[in-house]
Design a protein around this motif. Structure first.
Motif, PDB file in Angstrom:
ATOM      1  N   LYS A  33       0.889  -1.333   0.005  1.00 14.27           N
ATOM      2  CA  LYS A  33      -0.122   0.057  -0.083  1.00 14.27           C
ATOM      3  C   LYS A  33       0.912   1.330   0.055  1.00 14.27           C
ATOM      4  CE  LYS A  33      -3.916  -2.301   2.207  1.00 14.27           C
ATOM      5  NZ  LYS A  33      -3.474  -3.630   2.099  1.00 14.27           N
ATOM      6  N   LEU A  34       1.432   1.321  -0.993  1.00  6.18           N
ATOM      7  CA  LEU A  34       2.491   2.592  -1.044  1.00  6.18           C
ATOM      8  C   LEU A  34       1.670   3.903  -1.449  1.00  6.18           C
ATOM      9  CD1 LEU A  34       5.286   0.855  -3.694  1.00  6.18           C
ATOM     10  CD2 LEU A  34       5.494   1.371  -1.272  1.00  6.18           C
ATOM     11  N   ALA A  35       1.913   4.778  -0.734  1.00  6.85           N
ATOM     12  CA  ALA A  35       1.306   6.003  -0.812  1.00  6.85           C
ATOM     13  C   ALA A  35       1.976   7.099  -1.673  1.00  6.85           C
ATOM     14  CB  ALA A  35       1.256   6.868   0.686  1.00  6.85           C
ATOM     15  N   PRO A  36       1.567   7.746  -2.597  1.00  8.88           N
ATOM     16  CA  PRO A  36       2.270   8.567  -3.454  1.00  8.88           C
ATOM     17  C   PRO A  36       2.890   9.653  -2.818  1.00  8.88           C
ATOM     18  CG  PRO A  36      -0.164   8.419  -3.917  1.00  8.88           C
ATOM     19  CD  PRO A  36       0.116   7.770  -2.707  1.00  8.88           C
ATOM     20  N   GLY A  37       4.463   9.809  -3.187  1.00 10.04           N
ATOM     21  CA  GLY A  37       5.205  10.618  -2.410  1.00 10.04           C
ATOM     22  C   GLY A  37       5.969  10.071  -1.420  1.00 10.04           C
ATOM     23  N   ALA A  38       5.848   8.783  -1.087  1.00 12.40           N
ATOM     24  CA  ALA A  38       6.487   8.178  -0.290  1.00 12.40           C
ATOM     25  C   ALA A  38       7.976   7.947  -0.570  1.00 12.40           C
ATOM     26  CB  ALA A  38       5.989   6.500  -0.065  1.00 12.40           C
ATOM     27  N   GLU A  39       8.846   8.090   0.222  1.00 17.44           N
ATOM     28  CA  GLU A  39      10.188   7.981  -0.063  1.00 17.44           C
ATOM     29  C   GLU A  39      10.784   6.567   0.423  1.00 17.44           C
ATOM     30  OE1 GLU A  39      14.251  10.567   0.190  1.00 17.44           O
ATOM     31  OE2 GLU A  39      12.825  11.206   1.379  1.00 17.44           O
ATOM     32  N   LEU A  40      11.457   6.028  -0.559  1.00 13.89           N
ATOM     33  CA  LEU A  40      12.134   4.691  -0.548  1.00 13.89           C
ATOM     34  C   LEU A  40      13.838   4.639  -0.581  1.00 13.89           C
ATOM     35  CD1 LEU A  40       8.971   3.906  -1.201  1.00 13.89           C
ATOM     36  CD2 LEU A  40      10.037   1.956  -2.280  1.00 13.89           C
ATOM     37  N   LEU A  41      14.177   3.816   0.262  1.00 12.71           N
ATOM     38  CA  LEU A  41      15.615   3.496   0.028  1.00 12.71           C
ATOM     39  C   LEU A  41      15.762   2.107  -0.239  1.00 12.71           C
ATOM     40  CD1 LEU A  41      18.682   4.263   0.331  1.00 12.71           C
ATOM     41  CD2 LEU A  41      18.459   3.741   2.757  1.00 12.71           C
ATOM     42  N   THR A  63      15.812   6.400  -3.640  1.00  7.24           N
ATOM     43  CA  THR A  63      17.335   6.426  -3.827  1.00  7.24           C
ATOM     44  C   THR A  63      17.615   4.769  -3.958  1.00  7.24           C
ATOM     45  OG1 THR A  63      17.817   8.414  -2.978  1.00  7.24           O
ATOM     46  CG2 THR A  63      19.826   6.875  -3.171  1.00  7.24           C
ATOM     47  N   GLY A  64      18.427   4.423  -5.019  1.00  4.30           N
ATOM     48  CA  GLY A  64      19.207   3.036  -5.087  1.00  4.30           C
ATOM     49  C   GLY A  64      20.483   3.169  -4.717  1.00  4.30           C
ATOM     50  N   VAL A  65      21.156   2.075  -3.961  1.00  8.30           N
ATOM     51  CA  VAL A  65      22.598   2.033  -3.938  1.00  8.30           C
ATOM     52  C   VAL A  65      22.994   0.622  -4.233  1.00  8.30           C
ATOM     53  CG1 VAL A  65      24.379   2.485  -2.193  1.00  8.30           C
ATOM     54  CG2 VAL A  65      22.195   3.800  -1.935  1.00  8.30           C
ATOM     55  N   ASP A  66      24.108   0.606  -5.169  1.00  7.88           N
ATOM     56  CA  ASP A  66      24.429  -0.741  -5.591  1.00  7.88           C
ATOM     57  C   ASP A  66      26.045  -0.598  -5.828  1.00  7.88           C
ATOM     58  OD1 ASP A  66      23.006  -3.430  -6.501  1.00  7.88           O
ATOM     59  OD2 ASP A  66      24.949  -3.157  -7.620  1.00  7.88           O
ATOM     60  N   ASP A  94      28.640   1.292  -1.482  1.00  9.03           N
ATOM     61  CA  ASP A  94      28.705   0.419  -0.526  1.00  9.03           C
ATOM     62  C   ASP A  94      27.553   0.656   0.178  1.00  9.03           C
ATOM     63  OD1 ASP A  94      28.860  -1.443   1.456  1.00  9.03           O
ATOM     64  OD2 ASP A  94      30.722  -0.453   2.411  1.00  9.03           O
ATOM     65  N   ALA A  95      26.409  -0.221   0.026  1.00  6.68           N
ATOM     66  CA  ALA A  95      25.141   0.056   0.468  1.00  6.68           C
ATOM     67  C   ALA A  95      25.094  -0.344   2.120  1.00  6.68           C
ATOM     68  CB  ALA A  95      24.097  -1.272  -0.037  1.00  6.68           C
ATOM     69  N   ALA A  96      25.939  -1.134   2.551  1.00  2.00           N
ATOM     70  CA  ALA A  96      25.963  -1.210   3.850  1.00  2.00           C
ATOM     71  C   ALA A  96      26.614   0.091   4.607  1.00  2.00           C
ATOM     72  CB  ALA A  96      27.017  -2.596   4.392  1.00  2.00           C
ATOM     73  N   ALA A  97      27.141   0.827   3.977  1.00  2.00           N
ATOM     74  CA  ALA A  97      27.641   2.059   4.418  1.00  2.00           C
ATOM     75  C   ALA A  97      26.679   3.408   4.251  1.00  2.00           C
ATOM     76  CB  ALA A  97      29.332   2.425   4.159  1.00  2.00           C
ATOM     77  N   TYR A  98      25.840   3.162   3.367  1.00  2.00           N
ATOM     78  CA  TYR A  98      25.163   4.425   3.009  1.00  2.00           C
ATOM     79  C   TYR A  98      24.129   4.746   4.060  1.00  2.00           C
ATOM     80  CZ  TYR A  98      22.242   7.434   0.130  1.00  2.00           C
ATOM     81  OH  TYR A  98      21.671   8.570  -0.453  1.00  2.00           O
ATOM     82  N   VAL A  99      23.839   6.063   4.354  1.00  2.00           N
ATOM     83  CA  VAL A  99      22.887   6.601   5.383  1.00  2.00           C
ATOM     84  C   VAL A  99      22.220   7.892   4.652  1.00  2.00           C
ATOM     85  CG1 VAL A  99      22.511   7.640   7.645  1.00  2.00           C
ATOM     86  CG2 VAL A  99      24.229   5.913   7.401  1.00  2.00           C
ATOM     87  N   THR A 122      21.061  -6.704   8.896  1.00  2.00           N
ATOM     88  CA  THR A 122      20.485  -6.342   7.815  1.00  2.00           C
ATOM     89  C   THR A 122      19.314  -5.205   8.330  1.00  2.00           C
ATOM     90  OG1 THR A 122      21.147  -7.792   5.979  1.00  2.00           O
ATOM     91  CG2 THR A 122      19.238  -6.122   5.448  1.00  2.00           C
ATOM     92  N   LEU A 123      18.285  -6.056   9.129  1.00  2.00           N
ATOM     93  CA  LEU A 123      17.217  -5.009   9.738  1.00  2.00           C
ATOM     94  C   LEU A 123      18.045  -4.000  10.433  1.00  2.00           C
ATOM     95  CD1 LEU A 123      14.986  -7.998  10.847  1.00  2.00           C
ATOM     96  CD2 LEU A 123      14.539  -6.311   8.958  1.00  2.00           C
ATOM     97  N   GLU A 124      19.061  -3.941  11.121  1.00  2.00           N
ATOM     98  CA  GLU A 124      19.601  -2.815  11.912  1.00  2.00           C
ATOM     99  C   GLU A 124      20.019  -1.793  10.635  1.00  2.00           C
ATOM    100  OE1 GLU A 124      22.842  -4.156  14.106  1.00  2.00           O
ATOM    101  OE2 GLU A 124      21.519  -5.530  15.563  1.00  2.00           O
ATOM    102  N   LEU A 125      20.628  -2.102   9.694  1.00  2.00           N
ATOM    103  CA  LEU A 125      20.762  -1.149   8.739  1.00  2.00           C
ATOM    104  C   LEU A 125      19.685  -0.433   8.229  1.00  2.00           C
ATOM    105  CD1 LEU A 125      23.503  -3.181   6.472  1.00  2.00           C
ATOM    106  CD2 LEU A 125      23.935  -1.655   7.986  1.00  2.00           C
ATOM    107  N   LEU A 126      18.609  -1.372   7.938  1.00  2.00           N
ATOM    108  CA  LEU A 126      17.355  -0.589   7.460  1.00  2.00           C
ATOM    109  C   LEU A 126      16.613   0.392   8.556  1.00  2.00           C
ATOM    110  CD1 LEU A 126      15.819  -3.548   5.499  1.00  2.00           C
ATOM    111  CD2 LEU A 126      17.190  -1.853   4.589  1.00  2.00           C
ATOM    112  N   ASP A 127      16.796  -0.234   9.622  1.00  2.00           N
ATOM    113  CA  ASP A 127      16.148   0.498  10.763  1.00  2.00           C
ATOM    114  C   ASP A 127      16.630   1.872  11.003  1.00  2.00           C
ATOM    115  OD1 ASP A 127      14.149   0.773  12.734  1.00  2.00           O
ATOM    116  OD2 ASP A 127      15.632   0.223  14.399  1.00  2.00           O
TER     117      ASP A 127
END
Length: 248
Positions: A33-41, A63-66, A94-99, A122-127
């Motif tokens: 249920k993505l809302a218009p204007g939502a921001e994703l990483l 933003t995508g990081v790869d 480096d996706a693991a280092a991206y904030v 990985t959940l910690e990185l996302l959190d």
């Protein structure tokens, strides 16, 4: 900082670099249920199909990081092709280092939990990237059937039996990490087949065109061995899914 060349050869012209097809990726976008204007990483964003199609279909930004320059270039091209280059951007790094500069609504790592040393890390990185109440999306394998021996474990591309859990064990792990599972979209054998078999065709076409390349012996061996390994072991024993999670 780059993926091995064999990876980009194997993935070839695939746009979704995981064993869910474009229809399942679209189902996932609707399910959460993505809302218009939502921001994703999107960490380890590959060729950007998730961000680009969801920006087109749901009006999100992101933003995508790869780590792959090849995949990042393909993602930027896909954004232009779909007319969403003003809403999504792709960073080589480096996706693991991206904030992110500010917390996001949805943070994803679909099929690359190695960046955090497994699901908990990985959940910690996302959190750390999420706003309060934001959603994490994690793509992860699980055992469909308990592997009966070490040959099956190795044939399923697992380093050990304990690298993956079964589906109940994976769901239990999410809870142990402090997250509620609120949606999921699972690969089926057909979507696994489409992903695995596409690699074989990509490898064969590349080998035909590059017989004298230094990688040719390695990739010839892979094409010889992988189809049998897949149908004997991985297809029957390994599942895969994307899981939507909210912090408790």
């Amino acid at each position: 900082m780059e993926l091995p060349r064999s990876v980009t050869i194997r993935e070839g012209d695939l746009r979704v670099l995981n064993p869910i097809d474009e229809a399942k990726l679209a189902t996932l976008g609707r399910a959460v249920k993505l809302a218009p204007g939502a921001e994703l990483l999107d960490l380890c964003s590959g060729k950007g199909e998730l961000l680009c199609t969801w920006a087109r279909d749901h009006g999100i930004t992101g933003t995508g990081v790869d780590i792959s320059t090849v995949f990042t270039a393909a993602a930027r091209g896909r954004a232009t092709e779909l007319g969403v280059a003003d809403r999504v951007r792709f960073v080589h790094g480096d996706a693991a280092a991206y904030v992110p500069a500010r917390p996001v609504d949805v943070a994803c790592c679909v099929g690359a939990t190695w960046i955090g040393g497994g699901v908990p890390g990985t959940l910690e990185l996302l959190d750390r990237a999420l706003r309060p109440g934001g959603m994490a999306l994690v793509g992860e394998p699980y055992w469909r059937r308990d592997p009966p021996d070490e040959e099956t474990v190795v044939g399923s591309h697992a380093r050990s039996r304990d690298e993956f859990r079964d589906l109940p064990g994976l769901v239990r792990l999410f809870g142990e990490c402090g997250w509620d599972l609120v949606e999921m979209v699972l690969a089926d054998q057909d979507s696994w087949d489409r992903y695995a078999a596409a690699h074989w065709l990509n490898l064969r076409r590349w080998l035909d065109a590059n017989p004298d390349d230094e990688l040719a012996p390695e990739l010839r061996r892979e094409l010889t061995e992988d189809p049998l390994r897949y149908v004997r072991f991985q297809r029957e024993h390994l599942g895969w899914g994307v899981f939507a999670l909210l912090r408790r």
